[in-house]
Write an enzyme that holds these catalytic residues in place. Structure first.
Site, PDB file in Angstrom:
ATOM      1  N   VAL A 189     -20.036   2.359  20.999  1.00  9.81           N
ATOM      2  CA  VAL A 189     -19.952   2.165  19.560  1.00  9.81           C
ATOM      3  C   VAL A 189     -21.355   2.210  18.992  1.00  9.81           C
ATOM      4  O   VAL A 189     -22.286   1.632  19.551  1.00  9.81           O
ATOM      5  CB  VAL A 189     -19.311   0.805  19.227  1.00  9.81           C
ATOM      6  CG1 VAL A 189     -19.262   0.588  17.716  1.00  9.81           C
ATOM      7  CG2 VAL A 189     -17.925   0.718  19.832  1.00  9.81           C
ATOM      8  N   LYS A 190     -21.490   2.916  17.858  1.00 10.39           N
ATOM      9  CA  LYS A 190     -22.776   3.019  17.198  1.00 10.39           C
ATOM     10  C   LYS A 190     -22.634   2.440  15.799  1.00 10.39           C
ATOM     11  O   LYS A 190     -21.798   2.893  15.018  1.00 10.39           O
ATOM     12  CB  LYS A 190     -23.197   4.491  17.156  1.00 10.39           C
ATOM     13  CG  LYS A 190     -24.628   4.715  16.749  1.00 10.39           C
ATOM     14  CD  LYS A 190     -24.702   4.892  15.265  1.00 10.39           C
ATOM     15  CE  LYS A 190     -26.096   5.190  14.787  1.00 10.39           C
ATOM     16  NZ  LYS A 190     -26.154   5.353  13.341  1.00 10.39           N
ATOM     17  N   VAL A 191     -23.425   1.412  15.494  1.00 15.20           N
ATOM     18  CA  VAL A 191     -23.373   0.797  14.156  1.00 15.20           C
ATOM     19  C   VAL A 191     -24.780   0.680  13.583  1.00 15.20           C
ATOM     20  O   VAL A 191     -25.782   0.877  14.269  1.00 15.20           O
ATOM     21  CB  VAL A 191     -22.732  -0.611  14.209  1.00 15.20           C
ATOM     22  CG1 VAL A 191     -21.263  -0.523  14.599  1.00 15.20           C
ATOM     23  CG2 VAL A 191     -23.489  -1.517  15.155  1.00 15.20           C
TER      24      VAL A 191
END
Lengths: 310, 310, 310, 310, 310
Positions: free
Chosen positions: B206-208
């Site tokens: 996941v990239k935030v």
């Protein structure tokens, strides 16, 4: 696994289904401490999707870990564990074979603007359920909402595929939106109608909210009055919903409602479910938002109630 | 490639995935100078799609050439290079096997009118990723936006296909639009919620964005207060997001934010990511909008920080 | 067909493509009088679709006959002939193998009401292109328009299929609509952006309009000023567009613009294309709306300019 | 069936088609009393769909029976019978092989509210046409209407499939709706444009309404004036439409217009079609709304006119 | 099963269908006490979907049980039992082979807001019908409604598939919505038009409401007056509808209308259906909302009327 007569009788209601689907229904009905009784107690964990992780798990931080829920359901001897894709993927291998799984195929969330929250996104497939070794798919419909028609059609396609591949179909039927009032969402006529629609759509197991005494639709009120349907107690209302599900030929289970401080309130509801002929309960946040020892004690009591011991 | 214990432990979190997908996760985790450490540093180049070529590359004209980016990522010893279809097609053969690739499957652009920019176009397929020898697909979702539901469904279909074909799935989760305020897009509750949704949708990585101290949703604020969640430092907020990603069972990486003159600001952020237990960084324009020697030096420092050396 | 070094070098930019696609790119680059030079001159005939037959052909009635266009392109020694389905069907068998064909897969028309003219209908398929022996598909996108997202997605699907079946992909990138002003449609920043998007979408050959000095987007203006991009002459602007197409790793050709009385104006444009490093021209109505002898003479001159002879 | 030179010449225009499709075109051109002449006379019966059964058949009640139309077309020696699915299903077996059939794949109706009547429903498939032994599919497009784009795309898909399966494609091109005035629907420029679009979409046979002298589009008027196109007689206008259909390389037939009391008016129109080089007529309600003897006499006269005998 | 001449004559009208479909039509026409007479009497139970379970079954609670309806239809010697998916699934195995089944593929409901109730959800598939051993699929269309076009297209696809798989197709044609007045929904011109459309869409059996003397459309009124169509009695109107169904080449059956206290009113209607040449009746709530003995007596009388005995 020696089949009991109770379960054999229930499976008889599904004689139109394939051996594959009936085997998976049997897995659900023979699992855990209620196994063989014909009753079901299911742990659903999709609240993180619906309300976000903090509102769901911060009160009991162990619950951030998917394994926590698998262990809770297994240790409490429940009938099944139901969750969205990612959550099952994170534990299905580790706990393979320890508890029947239900893959929830669609989900809502509360980041979306109101009018876009009128439906749910389909976030997984029947083949995902097979890959993860699930016994059933789960799908939510919103009868009455403006999105009801496409939701019914999605369910019809997914249920057809699930049956062809030997899975069971669990339908969360939650009337809401459209012309319905807030009170109408749990009105006895609306809950019974929503449960009946789920049955007509081919659900094997129907999950509804506990109905209130309110009657929402004028045309329906007349029918309730003329036929003198008794809806004066929760148990009577449960019995009416069960009757609306093909006169008991389909399994109906009820949700535990809002989060409750006092488990005694929950126990009363479960007794009403049992006395009205309901097949059991599905209890999410009331389980995982308590500390594990309290949750296990509460679930233990509910099992005892469903078994008619207390 | 001798697997380290750190990577083996992380791969253990993906025990529900096929050997093919786990091999590709291993490729990402064992590549470059961070290989084996369990940390990731990725170069993404989709700014040309989002803001046009002049705003992206004119400041450092060598960057008009796709090969420039391949070489930068390889020479800096990064974990992976992520880009849209055409850009990968222009170098995937020449640099085959030199660095893991992530094919970005959807993209936004800033030529579109505002209301049409609320979603992204799906511009490539899982089979394109296989054809180009990629280790993973990349996909952006906008939780909270009016287009969130169809975006979730697109991701669900593409992720299912990617997993069936042995690829890893990287999800850029950027809450925006709908009822969210501008500040809300990086609010700690919203970032954590968006990261959790990505995990539930089946993301492997996941990239935030880095979260601020702001809390956007009133219902969430109550949970933060009651559970006394510490969000007073960036490292604490990173830790909270990591917790929201299945208590660390999913890899979370953070973007470098806006273009920065002074790399020291960036280094502080990377230290916070490391100290909060984040798995690494994804740094685009801060890399390719600097002259190559400066970019290499900056990336070298970031690697050292992530390895805990400085 | 002895391959020249120029063409070999260009084909090297497409090393990520299959031998089938590269062979078809080679067919285009080796055909006609420009064969081997790395330059392209293409005859497109879709004006009958866009403006109707009378406005297109009445001035030169021979041009009502599809064979007229095939013969004109062949006799002028052009690189390819591009047209919609029916027009190619009417001559592809008779002139099989005499000139590379490009099947235009989508088309606009001017019978439609304005707001319905914001997109194009997909009127043929990749398999139609194969059936007719074409070397490439052609597809128009309108970056910036409200229909841009679905157009990008259509192109992505068709380009994927075309590549899998060994065809080349030619993209007409015409920014228009949405927030763009009329002048903005040919603004240098917008044309370069549109060309870059086409490259990112996987085009092998990009076709754009000749850009003006106008800069449309404020954010872009800043980048042009800061980086001191020279857009003071048409040749410089062509060079900037070529740079925006992966620094010359993708073929860019330019349209001849509005119908012109005086061919000298056209020759000046072609010289600017050549001097700016553009790969050639695509000239429709300026060809077939002149009497055949004049058209042949004009095309002969353009070939000479592109070859650097005059 | 000894092929005539006229038909061989016409089939030569379809040299890009498969032997299967060319055989079916030959079936149409060699059937009935016009067989071998290169002319076509077709009976279409879709008026019951468009206007309902009473308005279509009550005046001649025998026509309620599908067999009536099959027999009328066969006994009059027509080239083909065209109708929607159900009507062909009711007679295709009984009259198998006695007359070429055209399955009309889409239909409008006049029960629908105006704005929903802007398109047609696709009510049958190419495989239905094969199953019923048809020689061709028929499809209506409304160029200019707000539904034109999806109609073009439907036709493109169905025509592709029909050709791949060896059928011919007949397109009813009826400009209407959108920005067109009522008079514009039969304006010479609009009819010619609509016919040209049908050709570009890959129609083998185009069916249009007889054009008036009116010119609808200002841009087109200029072209007509400048090129001094003679549209002063119906025969000249027919010739102009034929020219707009690839200079005669595609078959164009014309409809008989409104129901007429006096057949002499119809005969004049047919003479104009013949003299302008049109390939024939399609006559529905003017046939089946007369008593059978009168209809046969009228069709006999039309055949004679098309054959140049009177 | 010895085929009668009456049935053989009717099957002759379906000579374009496969042996599979004709066998299933024969099953319907040879089943029950009307078997061999060419008449049909069908029990449909979809009222629970349309109006909810209480309004449908509370008056006769035995009818909550799906088996009740199977038994009623079998014991009354009816031609077929028609119901939605779930209801058939609950009894198809237990009563396999005892009565022909019709799977209703789409359904409406009265929880939906008015404007969303303008269409029906497709809740089952042709393969479901095969799996459950059905003889036919059932599908409702709303000619005239704003959703008519997509409904026609759904039916076209499903009917094509059903025929390819050897099933019969029963179409409920209920004009409503759009520009139609309430009275117009049962107007003689509208009912006849709706029935004709169903035939054109390829229905084998058409089900309509009994028409009134009202004429809805002005254009139609003229035709009725000019052709002096006699619509003065119910039997005459039935005859007109039968004529509109390919002059009797398609089976038309009529619904019993609103719930009636006095069965004598129903008997009069059935006599009119018989005398007008209709093929029979479909009677739902008038059957299952009476106590079983009264329902059996009523159905017994109707059978006798249809057989011409009383």
């Amino acid at each position: 696994m020696v089949m009991t007569d109770d379960v054999r009788r229930i499976l008889g209601h599904y004689d139109g289904d394939t051996p594959g689907t009936r085997s998976n229904l049997a897995r659900l009905l023979m699992a855990g401490r209620l196994g063989g009784s014909g009753k079901l107690l299911i742990l659903p964990v999709d609240q993180g999707f619906e309300h976000g992780p903090a509102r769901s798990f911060a009160i009991n931080p162990d619950a951030y870990d998917p394994h926590y829920h698998f262990r809770l359901a297994i240790d409490a001897g429940l009938s099944a564990f139901a969750a969205p894709l990612g959550l099952l993927e994170a534990g299905a291998a580790r706990f393979a074979g320890e508890i029947p799984l239900i893959l929830k195929l669609n989900s809502a969330n509360s980041l979306a603007r109101e009018r876009h929250a009128a439906t749910q996104a389909v976030t997984a497939s029947v083949d995902d359920a097979l890959r993860l070794g699930c016994a059933a798919i789960g799908f939510t419909i919103y009868p009455g909402s403006d999105a009801a028609m496409p939701m019914f059609e999605q369910l019809a396609r997914l249920a057809h595929e699930a049956k062809a591949k030997g899975l069971a179909v669990v339908v969360w039927s939650y009337p809401r939106g459209g012309a319905l009032s807030a009170a109408g969402e749990t009105a006895i006529d609306v809950v019974a109608y929503g449960a009946h629609i789920a049955c007509l759509l081919g659900a094997h197991i129907v999950k509804v909210k506990l109905p209130s005494e309110h009657i929402e639709q004028d045309e329906a009120r007349q029918a309730y009055v003329e036929a003198r349907i008794d809806i004066g107690s929760l148990a009577k209302r449960v019995a009416h919903v069960v009757q609306s599900c093909f006169n008991g030929r389909r399994i109906v289970i009820f949700s535990g409602g809002a989060a409750k401080q006092d488990p005694a309130l929950l126990y009363d509801e479960v007794r009403a479910i049992r006395d009205g002929g309901g097949s059991g309960s599905i209890i999410g946040r009331n389980s995982f938002r308590r500390p594990r020892p309290q949750a296990l004690e509460m679930l233990d009591t509910i099992v005892a109630i469903l078994l008619g011991k207390i």
